[in-house]
Design a protein around this motif. Structure first.
Motif, short mmCIF file in Angstrom:
data_model
loop_
_atom_site.label_atom_id
_atom_site.label_comp_id
_atom_site.label_asym_id
_atom_site.label_seq_id
_atom_site.Cartn_x
_atom_site.Cartn_y
_atom_site.Cartn_z
N PRO A 209 13.65 -14.54 -15.24
CA PRO A 209 12.76 -13.48 -14.73
C PRO A 209 11.61 -14.08 -13.92
CG PRO A 209 12.29 -13.91 -17.04
CD PRO A 209 13.46 -14.76 -16.69
N LEU A 210 11.54 -13.71 -12.65
CA LEU A 210 10.56 -14.32 -11.76
C LEU A 210 9.12 -14.09 -12.21
CD1 LEU A 210 12.16 -13.42 -8.31
CD2 LEU A 210 11.91 -15.71 -9.27
N ASP A 211 8.86 -12.95 -12.85
CA ASP A 211 7.49 -12.65 -13.24
C ASP A 211 7.02 -13.43 -14.46
OD1 ASP A 211 9.38 -10.71 -14.62
OD2 ASP A 211 7.52 -10.34 -15.74
N VAL A 212 7.96 -14.10 -15.15
CA VAL A 212 7.61 -14.85 -16.36
C VAL A 212 7.51 -16.35 -16.10
CG1 VAL A 212 8.28 -15.38 -18.75
CG2 VAL A 212 8.68 -13.09 -17.82
N ILE A 213 8.37 -16.88 -15.22
CA ILE A 213 8.38 -18.32 -14.94
C ILE A 213 7.01 -18.75 -14.42
CG2 ILE A 213 9.50 -20.18 -13.67
CD1 ILE A 213 11.90 -18.17 -13.34
N ALA A 214 6.36 -19.67 -15.13
CA ALA A 214 5.01 -20.14 -14.77
C ALA A 214 4.03 -18.97 -14.62
CB ALA A 214 5.04 -20.98 -13.50
N SER A 215 4.31 -17.88 -15.32
CA SER A 215 3.48 -16.66 -15.28
C SER A 215 3.47 -16.00 -13.91
CB SER A 215 2.05 -16.95 -15.75
OG SER A 215 2.04 -17.33 -17.12
N GLY A 216 4.53 -16.22 -13.13
CA GLY A 216 4.74 -15.49 -11.88
C GLY A 216 3.58 -15.41 -10.92
N PRO A 217 3.05 -16.55 -10.43
CA PRO A 217 1.88 -16.48 -9.55
C PRO A 217 2.11 -15.81 -8.21
CG PRO A 217 2.77 -18.72 -9.64
CD PRO A 217 3.48 -17.93 -10.69
N THR A 218 3.38 -15.71 -7.78
CA THR A 218 3.66 -15.09 -6.48
C THR A 218 4.57 -13.87 -6.61
OG1 THR A 218 5.57 -16.56 -6.11
CG2 THR A 218 3.42 -17.33 -5.33
N VAL A 219 4.57 -13.26 -7.78
CA VAL A 219 5.52 -12.18 -8.09
C VAL A 219 4.76 -10.97 -8.63
CG1 VAL A 219 7.54 -11.59 -9.47
CG2 VAL A 219 7.25 -13.93 -8.66
N PRO A 220 5.20 -9.74 -8.28
CA PRO A 220 4.58 -8.55 -8.87
C PRO A 220 4.66 -8.60 -10.39
CG PRO A 220 6.06 -7.94 -7.08
CD PRO A 220 6.27 -9.40 -7.32
N ASP A 221 3.61 -8.15 -11.04
CA ASP A 221 3.56 -8.20 -12.50
C ASP A 221 3.74 -6.81 -13.10
OD1 ASP A 221 3.13 -8.97 -15.14
OD2 ASP A 221 0.95 -8.70 -14.97
N PRO A 222 4.81 -6.60 -13.88
CA PRO A 222 5.04 -5.28 -14.47
C PRO A 222 4.21 -5.02 -15.72
CG PRO A 222 6.82 -6.76 -15.10
CD PRO A 222 5.92 -7.53 -14.16
N THR A 223 3.49 -6.04 -16.23
CA THR A 223 2.76 -5.88 -17.49
C THR A 223 1.30 -5.51 -17.24
OG1 THR A 223 2.05 -8.21 -17.71
CG2 THR A 223 4.26 -7.64 -18.49
N THR A 224 0.65 -5.06 -18.32
CA THR A 224 -0.72 -4.57 -18.22
C THR A 224 -1.63 -5.23 -19.25
OG1 THR A 224 -0.33 -2.81 -19.82
CG2 THR A 224 0.17 -2.32 -17.50
N PHE A 225 -2.94 -4.96 -19.13
CA PHE A 225 -3.89 -5.43 -20.14
C PHE A 225 -3.51 -4.88 -21.52
CE2 PHE A 225 -6.73 -6.36 -16.54
CZ PHE A 225 -7.26 -7.58 -16.95
N ALA A 226 -3.06 -3.63 -21.55
CA ALA A 226 -2.67 -3.02 -22.83
C ALA A 226 -1.48 -3.76 -23.45
CB ALA A 226 -2.33 -1.55 -22.62
N ASP A 227 -0.53 -4.19 -22.61
CA ASP A 227 0.60 -4.98 -23.11
C ASP A 227 0.12 -6.29 -23.71
OD1 ASP A 227 2.50 -3.10 -22.23
OD2 ASP A 227 2.56 -4.00 -20.23
N ALA A 228 -0.81 -6.94 -23.02
CA ALA A 228 -1.34 -8.21 -23.51
C ALA A 228 -2.01 -8.04 -24.87
CB ALA A 228 -2.32 -8.79 -22.50
N TRP A 229 -2.79 -6.97 -25.00
CA TRP A 229 -3.49 -6.74 -26.27
C TRP A 229 -2.51 -6.42 -27.40
CZ3 TRP A 229 -7.63 -8.19 -28.42
CH2 TRP A 229 -8.09 -7.57 -29.60
N SER A 230 -1.45 -5.70 -27.10
CA SER A 230 -0.47 -5.36 -28.14
C SER A 230 0.21 -6.61 -28.67
CB SER A 230 0.57 -4.38 -27.59
OG SER A 230 1.42 -4.99 -26.64
N ILE A 231 0.36 -7.63 -27.82
CA ILE A 231 0.95 -8.90 -28.27
C ILE A 231 -0.02 -9.64 -29.16
CG2 ILE A 231 1.69 -11.19 -27.44
CD1 ILE A 231 2.78 -9.57 -24.93
#
Length: 444
Positions: A209-231
């Protein structure tokens, strides 16, 4: 099973693994993706007229980016105007036009902060006729690093360390990382726009998944601040992470901080992302090598994940079933790839591959004709100098003669010191590549 048989098959397993490593050497992968003919540059079959460009800048981050950069320099020569890459300590190679900064991994350090600032300065105020080539590989999340507002490095290090030890998947960890950064999750593309951008990527994540590899610095991010907090909540870290991290994520959820850029954003209109290396390439090379060596080789899976100890039990179980399956003649070689996790509860030293190998050794019965190998393609398993380990039923016999209680080592997450004494370590040194892990079972 004789000692000679045991030694032969353990050596065979390591030989197959090392051959797989050769297939994903970054230089080879770059040469397949990039070429130059006069004033024409070709990147994954896209043609670029060099006479129409103002500047060419090469940047990157990850454990494999140094040899990637070396290949780019050899292909492009003096048409590179400037460049900077950030690699893990000890992973540099000689470069001419592209500066190298060594930094901390998996926990970031001051070098990573400074290197990222210098990298961003290099691509500041780029123009539409500038060409930026970005080299990305596993490890980029820790190496391409900046600080959230009101946060100091030690607090970010604490947060990363908690995540790494929590048992969270790399996708979950990087979801949090992306929301503690201005360069991850498409942030780097945002800062480079409107220049033309090509990213060459070595994947170290299951499914690529392009958005996950190295945290996807050049790729659209489908996740949100709310997703981060839920983790953070999922792994019970909300009362453990530093207050500055807690505050930053809550500000993002409240809409007081900008979200990571999403699909459809104009900043991605001039971005091209290409995966040039992956775990599947390494596994196919391993399968071919095993076949040449006389094994009936089968790739059984590309998505091994979850707890290392549980994966070990499943691997041994699969090997036993293959041993009685008449459709897979012996000697057989079962190959799989992926990346497991370890929920660290002890105080020992180890890594997911060594932990998997130790757990597998505990599962094997006396004289069982099975060899298990688990090793990381980057050559460094956890904070150790080992890539992983190879075991068979003789591993426990040797441990007993040395008075080692393997269950205690496993409970203390101390697989490294177990194999230091019992033998079985696979030592490659830094391979300067990174396409996840390879697990192997030989049945004879």
């Amino acid at each position: 099973m004789t000692n000679n048989q045991s030694l032969y098959y353990r050596k065979a397993a390591e030989e197959i693994f090392r051959y797989a490593l050769e297939s994903v050497e970054p230089e080879k992968l770059v040469y397949k993706a990039v070429s130059r003919k006069g004033n024409r540059l070709y990147i994954q079959h896209q043609e670029i007229d060099l006479t129409q460009l103002n500047r060419i800048i090469v940047i990157g981050a990850g454990k494999a980016t140094a040899p990637m950069a070396q290949a780019i320099e050899e292909i492009m020569g003096d048409i590179i105007d400037s460049g900077l890459i950030i690699v893990k300590h000890g992973h540099s190679v000689p470069l001419i036009k592209i500066q190298t900064i060594e930094a901390g991994h998996p926990v970031p350090d001051e070098n990573g902060i400074s290197g990222t600032q210098q990298l961003l300065q290099l691509v500041k105020e780029t123009k539409p006729n500038d060409l930026i080539i970005i080299l990305i590989s596993g490890g980029g999340s820790a190496l391409l690093i900046d600080l959230p507002q009101h946060c100091i490095l030690e607090e970010l290090q604490t947060c990363f360390d908690l995540l790494l030890k929590s048992g969270a998947s790399i996708t979950e960890i990087n979801t949090v990382r992306k929301h503690l950064s201005h360069v991850k999750g498409g942030g780097l593309a945002r800062q480079i726009f409107p220049a033309r951008l090509f990213t060459l990527i070595l994947s170290d994540v299951i499914g690529d998944p392009l958005d996950v590899i190295a945290s996807g610095p050049t790729v659209p991010d489908p996740t949100t601040f709310a997703d981060a907090w839920s983790i953070v909540q999922k792994y019970g870290l909300e009362d453990k992470i530093p207050y500055s991290i807690h505050y930053h994520l809550q500000q993002g959820i409240a809409g007081n901080l900008p979200e990571t850029p999403k699909s459809g954003d104009a900043i991605f209109s001039r971005v091209n992302n290409y995966i040039i290396g992956s775990n599947s390439i390494a596994l196919e090379a391993a399968r071919q090598k095993a076949t040449e060596m006389g094994f009936h080789a089968v790739i059984t899976g590309l998505n091994i994940e979850g707890e290392a100890a549980i994966a070990a039990k499943e691997l041994v179980s699969t090997a036993r079933k293959a041993g009685i399956d008449t459709t897979i003649p012996k000697p057989a070689c079962l190959l799989s790839g992926g990346e497991t996790t370890v929920r660290v509860q002890g105080t020992g030293v180890g890594g997911r591959n060594q932990e998997l190998a130790l757990a597998a050794a505990l599962e094997l019965e006396a004289n069982e004709p099975i060899v298990i190998l688990s090793a990381g393609t980057d050559g460094t398993d956890g904070p150790t100098d080992a890539a992983g380990a190879v075991v068979d039923s003789n591993t426990m016999i040797k441990a007993a003669t040395k008075g080692l209680d393997e269950k205690d080592f496993l409970a203390n997450n101390d697989s490294y010191h177990f194999f230091r004494q019992a033998g079985g370590h696979i030592i490659t040194g830094p391979t300067r590549t990174n396409v996840m892990d390879i697990m192997m079972a030989l049945i004879y």
